[in-house]
Design an enzyme around this catalytic site. Structure first.
Site, PDB file in Angstrom:
ATOM      1  N   THR A   1       0.807  -1.225   0.000  1.00 33.70           N
ATOM      2  CA  THR A   1       0.000   0.000   0.000  1.00 33.70           C
ATOM      3  C   THR A   1       0.838   1.272   0.000  1.00 33.70           C
ATOM      4  O   THR A   1       1.965   1.285   0.520  1.00 33.70           O
ATOM      5  CB  THR A   1      -0.898   0.029   1.254  1.00 33.70           C
ATOM      6  OG1 THR A   1      -1.400   1.359   1.442  1.00 33.70           O
ATOM      7  CG2 THR A   1      -0.116  -0.320   2.513  1.00 33.70           C
TER       8      THR A   1
ATOM      9  N   LYS B   1       2.122  -3.147   7.186  1.00 33.60           N
ATOM     10  CA  LYS B   1       2.134  -3.427   5.751  1.00 33.60           C
ATOM     11  C   LYS B   1       3.570  -3.478   5.209  1.00 33.60           C
ATOM     12  O   LYS B   1       3.864  -4.219   4.279  1.00 33.60           O
ATOM     13  CB  LYS B   1       1.327  -2.369   4.991  1.00 33.60           C
ATOM     14  CG  LYS B   1      -0.170  -2.633   4.991  1.00 33.60           C
ATOM     15  CD  LYS B   1      -0.531  -3.766   4.017  1.00 33.60           C
ATOM     16  CE  LYS B   1      -2.008  -3.994   3.916  1.00 33.60           C
ATOM     17  NZ  LYS B   1      -2.355  -5.150   3.077  1.00 33.60           N
TER      18      LYS B   1
ATOM     19  N   TYR C   1      -0.748   0.665  10.888  1.00 33.44           N
ATOM     20  CA  TYR C   1      -1.146  -0.046   9.669  1.00 33.44           C
ATOM     21  C   TYR C   1      -0.010  -0.003   8.639  1.00 33.44           C
ATOM     22  O   TYR C   1       0.380  -1.030   8.076  1.00 33.44           O
ATOM     23  CB  TYR C   1      -2.417   0.599   9.100  1.00 33.44           C
ATOM     24  CG  TYR C   1      -2.748   0.167   7.692  1.00 33.44           C
ATOM     25  CD1 TYR C   1      -3.366  -1.045   7.445  1.00 33.44           C
ATOM     26  CD2 TYR C   1      -2.434   0.989   6.598  1.00 33.44           C
ATOM     27  CE1 TYR C   1      -3.661  -1.447   6.136  1.00 33.44           C
ATOM     28  CE2 TYR C   1      -2.722   0.601   5.304  1.00 33.44           C
ATOM     29  CZ  TYR C   1      -3.338  -0.613   5.078  1.00 33.44           C
ATOM     30  OH  TYR C   1      -3.625  -1.004   3.796  1.00 33.44           O
TER      31      TYR C   1
END
Ligand code: G4F
Length: 346
Positions: free
Chosen positions: A130, A162, A158
């Site tokens: 991402t 990732k 997050y």
């Protein structure tokens, strides 16, 4: 030739739905995981069964390496698309440990399951990386946008989780010769987006305000900028990544960036409401010029402890090597979402 088989982790999510449909249309036998505790009577299980009857549901938690290995042994998928994750950036600040386990270590569990099943030389693996692994152009080199060579500087639990998933995927590629690839996807939205994400929150509220079902939309930071595309276009990119002879990493983005405020303005315009902006910071409001009603105000509850101020991607590699192109532009995306929610809320 026998149909190819694909396993999608997180099939119930936005991208899982788009991808399952695409692969089904391409003639794949599609399997999708749902969390282990979801009984056949559970609404989410039922929703997948009803909306995607062509998906063979596999109950396997991302934390359950035994269940994942069993699934690999039984299905022997040609392609694994690892989409399961806690994907809400704001939520990851509230539950950083679960985010690290699921969004980070969960990737390792799936990769290990492929290896334990002895499929590392035959199964192709896609990791949903991402743009949140980048931190905003201020923290990196300025220019035409992030590409595959840009430095990472994640700004949320997050994004950090990732980044682990990204590197462990590259590590399995380099260590075991796996056809393991990462799609570094910038924000991708649409009618299947969860209402906790800003674009869907806006499109739903605009529809409801237009229909007289809601008075005000409350948002956090309106100044951050995002490179927004349509999720349906992006799953085509995921598939193309796994069809390459060699594994690799690819940025999927539009090359355009817009503020949250621009998305709001365009969404209201779509239903014929013109806005007047007043005030600044936490006191900022937007008023419907025709009715004089305040239709948007700021709620600091939606601010994040650290923010990614701007995301802008450079999809040149994907365009050249994959022949990937997006079909829906920014105004088209806003229109599609608002029209969908007007029909759904009517
Ligand atoms: O829609 P968002 O929650 O998406 P965000 O944080 O950019 O993350 C999404 O895109 C990533 C790709 O870059 C994915 F990896 C990730 O899984 C997810 O799909 O927030 C977008 C922006 C942020 O700057 C946020 O602070 O909108 C701002 N915002 C302002 N008010 C809000 C709100 N975001 C949410 N969710 N809710 C608000 O009320």
């Amino acid at each position: 030739m026998a149909a190819k088989t694909a396993l999608i982790t997180g099939v119930a999510g936005q991208d899982g739905g788009h991808l399952a449909k695409l692969l089904h249309e391409k003639g794949y036998e599609v399997y999708g995981t749902l969390r282990g505790q979801l009984e056949a009577s559970h609404p989410r299980y039922q929703a997948v069964k009803t909306e995607m009857p062509y998906v063979n549901i596999v109950l396997a938690d991302m934390m359950d390496i035994a269940a994942l290995t069993r699934a690999m042994q039984e299905i022997k998928p040609d392609e694994v698309y690892n989409l399961a994750a806690i994907s809400h950036v704001g939520y990851s600040f509230r539950d950083p440990i679960l985010t690290a386990d699921l969004t980070g270590k969960g990737v390792l569990n799936v990769l290990e399951a492929v290896r334990l099943a002895g499929l590392e030389k035959t199964t192709r693996f896609y990791q949903a990386s991402t743009s949140e692994m980048f931190g905003g152009l201020d923290y990196n080199r300025p220019g035409s946008g992030y590409d595959e060579e840009s430095l990472f500087h994640p700004r949320s639990p997050y994004g950090v989780a990732k980044l682990y998933g990204h590197w462990i995927t590259k590590n399995y590629r380099e260590s075991y010769g796996m056809h393991a690839s990462c799609g570094i996807l910038f924000n991708h939205e649409g009618e299947r987006r969860g209402p906790e994400f800003v674009t869907r929150k806006i499109s739903k509220a605009v529809a409801r305000i237009k229909l007289g079902k809601q008075d005000v939309l409350e948002l956090g930071n309106l100044d951050s900028k995002r490179d927004w595309g349509y999720a349906g276009d992006y799953v085509e990119g995921m598939w193309r990544i796994l069809q390459q002879d060699e594994p690799g990493d690819y940025v999927l983005a539009t090359g355009e960036t817009h503020t949250i405020r621009e998305f709001v303005e365009l969404a209201f315009k779509q239903v014929g409401i013109e806005l007047r902006w007043d005030g600044t910071g936490e006191s900022e409001t937007a008023t419907d010029v025709a009715s004089g009603n305040v239709v948007l105000r700021i709620n600091p509850e939606f601010y994040r402890p650290a923010e990614v101020d701007i995301l802008l991607g450079d999809p040149a590699k994907a365009e050249t090597k994959l022949g990937w192109e997006r079909k829906v532009d920014f105004p088209g995306l806003v229109k599609l979402m608002v029209e969908h929610d007007l029909a759904e809320e009517a």
